[in-house]
Structures are given as C-alpha cells and as structure tokens.
Design a protein around this motif. Sequence first.
Motif, PDB file in Angstrom:
ATOM      1  N   VAL A 187       0.863  -1.182   0.000  1.00  0.00           N
ATOM      2  CA  VAL A 187       0.000   0.000   0.000  1.00  0.00           C
ATOM      3  C   VAL A 187       0.902   1.236   0.000  1.00  0.00           C
ATOM      4  O   VAL A 187       1.905   1.289   0.697  1.00  0.00           O
ATOM      5  CB  VAL A 187      -0.943   0.024   1.226  1.00  0.00           C
ATOM      6  N   VAL A 224      -4.649   7.127  -1.276  1.00  0.00           N
ATOM      7  CA  VAL A 224      -4.099   5.805  -1.007  1.00  0.00           C
ATOM      8  C   VAL A 224      -4.085   5.000  -2.301  1.00  0.00           C
ATOM      9  O   VAL A 224      -5.082   4.986  -3.034  1.00  0.00           O
ATOM     10  CB  VAL A 224      -4.954   5.065   0.049  1.00  0.00           C
ATOM     11  N   SER A 242      -3.553   1.219  -3.691  1.00  0.00           N
ATOM     12  CA  SER A 242      -3.487  -0.150  -3.196  1.00  0.00           C
ATOM     13  C   SER A 242      -3.867  -1.105  -4.301  1.00  0.00           C
ATOM     14  O   SER A 242      -4.662  -0.777  -5.187  1.00  0.00           O
ATOM     15  CB  SER A 242      -4.455  -0.285  -2.013  1.00  0.00           C
ATOM     16  N   LEU A 251      -9.081   0.038   4.653  1.00  0.00           N
ATOM     17  CA  LEU A 251      -7.795   0.737   4.543  1.00  0.00           C
ATOM     18  C   LEU A 251      -7.909   2.110   5.198  1.00  0.00           C
ATOM     19  O   LEU A 251      -7.026   2.546   5.943  1.00  0.00           O
ATOM     20  CB  LEU A 251      -7.385   0.894   3.074  1.00  0.00           C
ATOM     21  N   CYS A 283      -0.471   1.450  -8.837  1.00  0.00           N
ATOM     22  CA  CYS A 283      -0.858   0.780  -7.590  1.00  0.00           C
ATOM     23  C   CYS A 283       0.043  -0.432  -7.359  1.00  0.00           C
ATOM     24  O   CYS A 283       0.255  -1.225  -8.276  1.00  0.00           O
ATOM     25  CB  CYS A 283      -2.304   0.319  -7.649  1.00  0.00           C
ATOM     26  N   GLY A 311      -1.496  -6.000  -4.616  1.00  0.00           N
ATOM     27  CA  GLY A 311      -2.126  -6.312  -3.324  1.00  0.00           C
ATOM     28  C   GLY A 311      -2.501  -7.770  -3.245  1.00  0.00           C
ATOM     29  O   GLY A 311      -3.153  -8.191  -2.296  1.00  0.00           O
ATOM     30  N   SER A 347      -3.720  -6.376   3.096  1.00  0.00           N
ATOM     31  CA  SER A 347      -3.651  -4.969   2.690  1.00  0.00           C
ATOM     32  C   SER A 347      -3.832  -4.052   3.892  1.00  0.00           C
ATOM     33  O   SER A 347      -3.254  -2.959   3.939  1.00  0.00           O
ATOM     34  CB  SER A 347      -4.703  -4.671   1.623  1.00  0.00           C
ATOM     35  N   ALA A 349      -1.300  -1.186   4.841  1.00  0.00           N
ATOM     36  CA  ALA A 349      -1.742   0.193   5.084  1.00  0.00           C
ATOM     37  C   ALA A 349      -1.233   0.675   6.441  1.00  0.00           C
ATOM     38  O   ALA A 349      -0.816   1.824   6.601  1.00  0.00           O
ATOM     39  CB  ALA A 349      -3.268   0.264   5.029  1.00  0.00           C
TER      40      ALA A 349
END
Lengths: 783, 291
Positions: free
Chosen positions: A447, A459, A461, A474, A499, A502, A514, A518
């Motif tokens: 992340v 963010v 991810s 998240l 990204c 994940g 994830s 995070a």
Amino acid sequence: MGLKSCVRDDVLAKVRGQAGYADDLHFEDLLHMKMVRSPHAHARVIDIDDSQARALPGVIGVYTARDLPIKPSGPDRPVLAWDTVRYIGDGVALVAAETELVAEEAARLVKVKYQVLQGIFDPEVSLHEEAKPIHGESNVVSHWRIDRGDVDKAFVLSDVILDREYSTHAVYHGHMETEVAVAQPTATGLTIFCPSKMPTIVRNAVAFILGLKQNQVRMIQPVIGGSFGAKGPDAIILAARVGLVALLTGRACKGIYSRQESIIEGTKRHPFRMKYKVGATRDGRINAMDICILADAGAYRNETPRVTARAVVEAAGPYVVPNLKVDVKGVYTNQVNSDAVRGFGSPQVDFASELLISELAEVLGIDSFKIRRINGFKEGSLSATGQKMTAVGLDDCLDALEKYLDNNSGIKEMMNENQIGKRRGIGIACMFRGESKGAAAVDTAGVNIQVQPDASIVVYSGLAEVGQGGYTILKCVIAKVLGIGEERIVVSPYDSCYCPDGGPTVASRGTVTSGNAARLAAEAIREKLSKVAVAKLSVPLESLVFKEGRIFDRGNPTLGLSFENAVHAVYEAGDHAYGYGWWSAPETTWNYETGDVSECAPYFSYVYGANAAAVEVDLVSGKVDVLKIVAAHDVGFALNPAEVKNQIMGGVGMGIGYALTEDLDIEEGRIRNDNYDCYLLPTSLDIQEVVPLIVERAGPEGPLGAKGLGEPATCIVAPAILNAIANAIGCRLYDLPANLERVRSGIEAAKELSQIDLSLNRREDCPDISKVSIEGNEREVRI
Amino acid sequence: MIRSFLRPVTIYDACQQMRDHGENAVLVAGATHVVNELHRGLINPSVLVDIYRLNGLDVICMEGEELMLGSLVTISELIASSVVRQFVPALCQAAQSVGGKQRRNRGTLGGSIVHADPGDEILSVLSAFDCCVVLKDIEGERVLDLREFISGIRQTTIRNDEILTEVRIRLPERGSRMSFRKVSRRNASSSSVMNLTCLLLLKDNRIVCARLALGSVLTKAHRMSDAEVLLAQKKPSRTLFEKAGSLVLNQALQEAESEGLGIVDSVGSYKFSLMPHFVAQVLTETWERKE
C-alpha cells in the motif's frame, strides 16, 4: 467494541448511479467480441469453417487458438481450445465485429466439426482404472492426506460409531454484473479495463498469454458489480480474448457475457462427495474420525489444488480429533469448471462435519452446544494437521450464540408457535477457518499512502474493492494510526501503472494483508510527522499522541500541533509525506511433495464462528422458510462494525441460497437452468431476520487484531439450516440443497415412523428430538 | 433480427399490421414473455407490433353477472382493483404470487392467457370459472370459451392476425368462497411447481358446488371434475377433503397418461406425492375462509 462505524467508500457512487462500470465506458472505434463455444462435453475439434461468418458485413475477424502467440497446453483452462474441448462452454473460436448483434450472428455462423468423445460426468467414474485421463496421465488433480494416531484402534474403543455420506452441489456466484472486459491497444501494448477480484494477477496472466511483458499491459479496474469468488480465471480468459483482438486489429474490443454465457462458461463451487465415520465415547468425546472426500474439479485445474488443501485442513471441523484420517482428492470430469466461490472448500466440509456432530449429539442425548464445547478447540489445542492453535475464539462464539438464544425468549416462543400443517425447528453449526491463502503460498500486499501538501490523503493499493468494503478498511486503519478522520482519505481506483500489487481479493485476506500494509505505510508517515513534532514541540517521541487531527504531548494535551501543520512542515523542509508499506504473511508450511500434511502449519491464523437457524417447514410441500439466523463471528477486532454486520447479512443470504434454492441442474455436463428465472437465488422474502453477533478475540497478525470475515459469513449457514430442518421434522437430510423434493421425502420418512402427524386441523407441539429415531444412512450404535 | 418496431394506435391498425407482416410479426404488450422468448431464440421475428399503449383495453368492470377484464390490464392492476378483490379474490391472490414486482407492473392479463403456460397462476384461476375470451381481427371478432382457446402447452387457437382484447368471467353464485395457493421454490419471483384454485359454495354447512383447477401439472390448468362431483352435496370434513385429494391425484394421473406426459422424474413424482395433501389443505383453507 471495535472502531466507530463509517460509511463504506464505494456505496454513495453506486446508489447515486455515478459508479463507472465497465459496460458504461465509451470507446471510439470499438469492436465487439462474441464466443463460439463447444456444445459437447468432450470432443476433438476436427475443423473450423469460418467462411460464412467472415462474409457477414461488419465482421472484422474470426480467431482461434492458432492466433495465440503461445500454444495453450497443460491442465489450465485455455483462452481458446487447441484441438480438444473438455466441457460444454469451452471456447473454440471468437468473433470480432462492429456491433454486438453482428458478432452474435457471426458466432452462430462459424461451423465447427467435432468428433465427439466419451465424457466423464462422475468423479468416481473418473477414478476408474479404465477411465481415460482428461489431462496428462491421471484424472487426479490433487490429493492431500492426514493420518494421525491409530484410527482403527480408536474406533474399536469407541462407544458410538456413526458412518455417514454427505453430498454438496455446484452453485453459481450470483454476481449482478456478468464478466466483462475491454482492451485498448496502446503504443506500448494494451490497456485492459476489467472488473476482477485480482487485477494484478489478471494483468500478469494476460501479459503471459499474449506474449507481452507485464509493464506492457496496463490494467484498470472499473467499479465491479459483485464477485463472491468469481471474476478470477474467468476474468483472465475474457481479458486475454479481447486483448488478442485488440492486438490483432489495432482497435479497442469489448466482451461482455450474457447471463447464460456466464453460467455456462464460468466457474462454480466444487461439488463434494464425503464419507465421514466418527467414533466417540458415551460422554461425547470424539475418539476418531475417518474422512474420505472426492471433489469434482470439472474440466480444468483452476484452484482445485488449493480448494482441496483447505478442505483437508478443515474437514474434521473445529474439533480435537486425536485419531484422524482424512483423504481428499480433486478429480477431473467433463463438467463445468469448479473454482473459488466464497468459502473455497470450507462450506462443503463444514456442512458434513456440523451435520455429523449434531447427529452425534442427538444419538448420545447430549446438548448440541455441549458436545461442541467438549470437543472444540481451546487455546493450545492441536489441529488436524498438528498445529498448535492460538487466539481460539470458538468458545467465545458459542457463548455469544447461546447467550443470545437463552436471553431472547422470542426464539423459544417462535419455536412453539407451530402453524397448522407446519413445523418449526432450530439448529446450530460452528466453524474454524484458516485465514488468508495459507498452504505455503506467497501472501503479500503493498500500500502506498501519499499525504498531499494540504494534508488530504490519497491511497494507492492493489486490493480489489469488490463491494466487500476493503477500501473503507484501509481508510479505517490509516485514520486510526494517524489519528485523523476517514473523510480526509481517498482511495484511488486500481490502476496497475501506479498501484502496488495487493494480491487477489480472495481467502478473506484483504483486511489482514492490505490492512497491514496500510498500517505499515501509515506508520512510516507517522514517523516522519513525529520527527517534525518532536522538533517543534520539544517533547520526547514516546509522549506524542496522534488523535483527532492533532499531534500532542500526552502529559500536556494543549501542547501540540495540527496534522495539517505537521504535514506542511514536512514539505517546507523539502521532504515528502509519502509512506509505503509492504506486508508479507508469516511463514506457513505444507507438504507438496508427498501430499501428507499430518504435520503442517498451513495457516498463520484462524477465525471462528457459530450460527443458529430457526426454520419453519411446510409439512405438505416440504417448503422451508428460514425464520431467523443468528450468526456469531469472531472478527478479532471490528474495524468497521456496521460493515461487519453487513458482511454477515450478505453471507447469510448466500448461505440460505446454498442450503435451499440454488442448484445447478446439470445433466451430462449440460447446465439446464442457465438464467436467473430458474437458477433461484434467494430473494428478500426468503431472507427474513438476520442477527449478527460480533465477537472479538484479537488475532495475532491482523491490523489492530482484526481478522477476515468475507467467507466465514457464508460457511455454516447451510449446516445450521439442515440441523434445524432435522429438528423440525425428525428426519435428517444429508444432501444439499434441501429442496422441496428432499424435504418432502424426509417428512414422508418421518411420517412412516409415525413421528409426525400430518394433520391439517390440529396444532401440536414440536417433536421431542431425543425420541425421534433417525432415518437415513445406516448407522452403528453401540452403547 | 428485429428490423421494425410498430406502434399502432387502434386495434384495427394493429390487426392490419399483423396481417401485412404475417408470420414475421410478433405482437407484444408488456413484453415479459416476448422478451424472454426473443432472448432464448425461441422466436425470431423481423417485426414487433407493440399494442401496450392501445386505448380502451385496460378496463375492469362488471356487466350483469360477468366481470369484464381488458387484455391490457396489468397483473398489478388486478391486485389493486377493488372490483376484482370483491368478486374474484382468488384472482388477486394469484396475481400477487406472479413473478416479481417489475413483472407484475409490466405483464398483462392478455399476455398470461395467450402464452398459455401450464403453470400460469392467472390461468389457473380463470380455469376454475366459466370464462371466455374475445379475439378481434380486421373482419370482426369471435368469442371463445377459454377451454377451447388453450390447446396445449403454450399453445392456443389464436391466429397471428388476431388480438385478444377482453376476458369475460361469469361470476359464481354470491357467497362462494375461493382461494388460490401455489407451491414454489422460493417466496418471490418463482414459478409454480403446482397450483390450485378452489371454489366452494356452501349452504347450511353443505357444499352445494365445488370447483377445483389444478395448474402446473398437466398441459394446461385442468378442472378436477371427479373431486368436484364427490364434494357436491356433502358435508365438509377432513376425511372428505382427503378423499377429494385422492380423486384429484387419480384424475391427474389418468390425464397425464392420456396426454403422454412423463411423470417419473423427481419433480413429477414429488408433485404426485404432494398432490392429495395439497388439495386437502387448500380445500380446508377455502372452507375456513369467511364468505
């Protein structure tokens, strides 16, 4: 309990009609792809005549496996079959045309000549010596075994032995949006728009199939209209098909399956046939179990090795079984493919183990909660694979469930309110389930958090938001670590260009994998901000608190600075406020060489649950109405309690369908109910009251102790319902689904035993289950 | 492939267009059946003639002892109609059990009748009554008894250039009790595994007249005359109703044999094992109903 609930990230756009689904996207110069599929379960492709199809105005091309850069081979499902088709629905050719209608028409005009081969439609037949292998040398896809203690001796020493056979059926995921993908050629390769549960894996697979490098395929995830375990291999194959057209024609190409295409071609839940033998002492302690399971893999390998791996680990249920034999085989047939469906091998074995333990309780005259507590895992218990269990939440779940049933007189009253011609019953089931992928698979997630100069946060991810609320999780984790509100955070849609991977949204792993990534990323940012705060406030690092949008001194809360000012200071100093987290799951062990997994630690953590079902059975028609489901689930720590409850409700709905109405009607590989008019998902009128109970026993690995819930929510609904039906009618059913026909024959069997008076005009009390003799499989009882 | 979509404004025009295009044309109203058939490739018309917006075919009214229903009355309108509820409550019950809300809002009475599905809930109720249908074409109209109109599984005697405009239901004697029940696999949007419409006229605790129409078993909803005869002039009792159930089963088995229907599959054997109990149950329920 848990954190404060927050609104799920994806829902507002969905309810306002602003969500961009793949079918809503517009492209210039778009081609449409339609498939030519095998109508035969097993055949050799002799000749493909596409002349008529090509002659149709608007047709751009007809492509076969010969157009693929790499010849498909091996046990994995091909994008297009080379020379053999192995199930009804195998792709033989694809048509690209200017409109969808022309593509459809052209697909009908492609004439394929087949030499029909003998098909195998029964996994037991598939194992016969004379059965021809569907792939390679053998029809066994996977074979896992456990052998602990001395089962034969333990049976001799048992007071009661039950010998039972169970079967479960194939079901469809039931996502609202069917499989869809659009490929667009670019200067460097391809851009793919495809809703999938595993976008990075789809990208990598498409690149491999089409002979490209991974960085030549850009994968963009539009909003997805449901997954439930689907849109994995089916998404790969569809994305590769439109990708092939885009590469060959230089034009964008879209493929979207109709509901029939989705049901005919797409993967299903593995049907299991299970033989269970259990030996116990008269006080209810399990001495031994001998379990033999055949899983129908369908025509290609897909995830069968891992589904059966989960099944072997969980087959004996959440119980200490000192002498245990388990043998699980996945077997090829010429049926539709089996693959991941929410639960991934757990619902099948949960069904068998939970029906068995309830029946054992009945036979021994022991309370069904008590027998589960006697045998259930405790802290430090050894599992079926000899793993020492920690953070065991089984008793917490059973306690929560029993307390609810005891304290809510409504349930007992409900049970006594038998309507004319109906009978009510209650049943329970419990479970344990390995978290995340397990079985020594690589299990990682990344992340990337970018705090912008104005202190808003983006963010990035690789987690696929499939409607499970993953993005919100998240946000919850990041908000908690940084002491800010979730409203400050936006999670970017998935794009493989920026990204990090994940991993797939499978195995109820998003929250843990994830979520942890995070947490790590947020901690990296916190570290940066802490340095600034220490310098500005002249307080030691240890006394800093991140809370309510501020960073302050624990001893003197007025001494602090706002989150914004801290971020500002970081940028002022010429630095960035970005954080990157990569989480890798703790090591797990598996024995791929011999398949004997008697001494393994296949999962790094386990979740627990206990469900109760109250049902009403119509004694004339056999129709079962589920009056109430109470579902206790150990989620470690509820990051978003409202969503925990919603997950449970959705899982229960899926479980009710699995138990009662959903059933693929397959005859020699041909699915007869290929649309929602006859494939019966439960409706809102079939799902009545659901009571979710949140249990929190912190897990060892999850962020803030959280555990995954997506799949557990659906796993033990069916056995709870079947146990409730047995309680209502005094006769056990051993096969799923409990449809009208099966329940009715159960009632008739009970009626023959004069247990139930079918009287239409008289009210009667519930039958006393302990006095009901159990009809069904042969059994051996020695007390 | 559909090449034209016509929307005539009068019944005459609609009939004319149907005649002009002959077998290439399909008439469509609520489209709940037609779209399904198109989707499944069961029909392949080049012309669709849409009569959904024709005026005057959505009337619900009483004329003497007959209830007149326009063919474009939707299933939802049947449910909402106080006239239907008052005079043929079983029709309301049946309508409520049809499909899901969207289907009930779009689907029409006429569509139900001309598609003649053996399990159709509306047809089950209509079959319990003396009922006729009015068919119009450019030359005029003909009136047919519903029993003559439906000739087999999803088959009727309507010609392609005819339009079903009206249904006339002769009401049973005042005070008749009636009910409709269906067995289905789920609680909404589910077809009938079996359904039964039951009508009882009682006087001085004696059955004067009984009517039973069984749906989703034979080629079309079928009156169960043996049981009707048995019930007439008898005092209602559980034993009587159970006997009636057995007679329905016997008659259904005989009819199934003469219609050449397979009854050996699991669904078939389920239906026949359920039937006597189901009939007794619905009779009991009807009997216990208030007048």
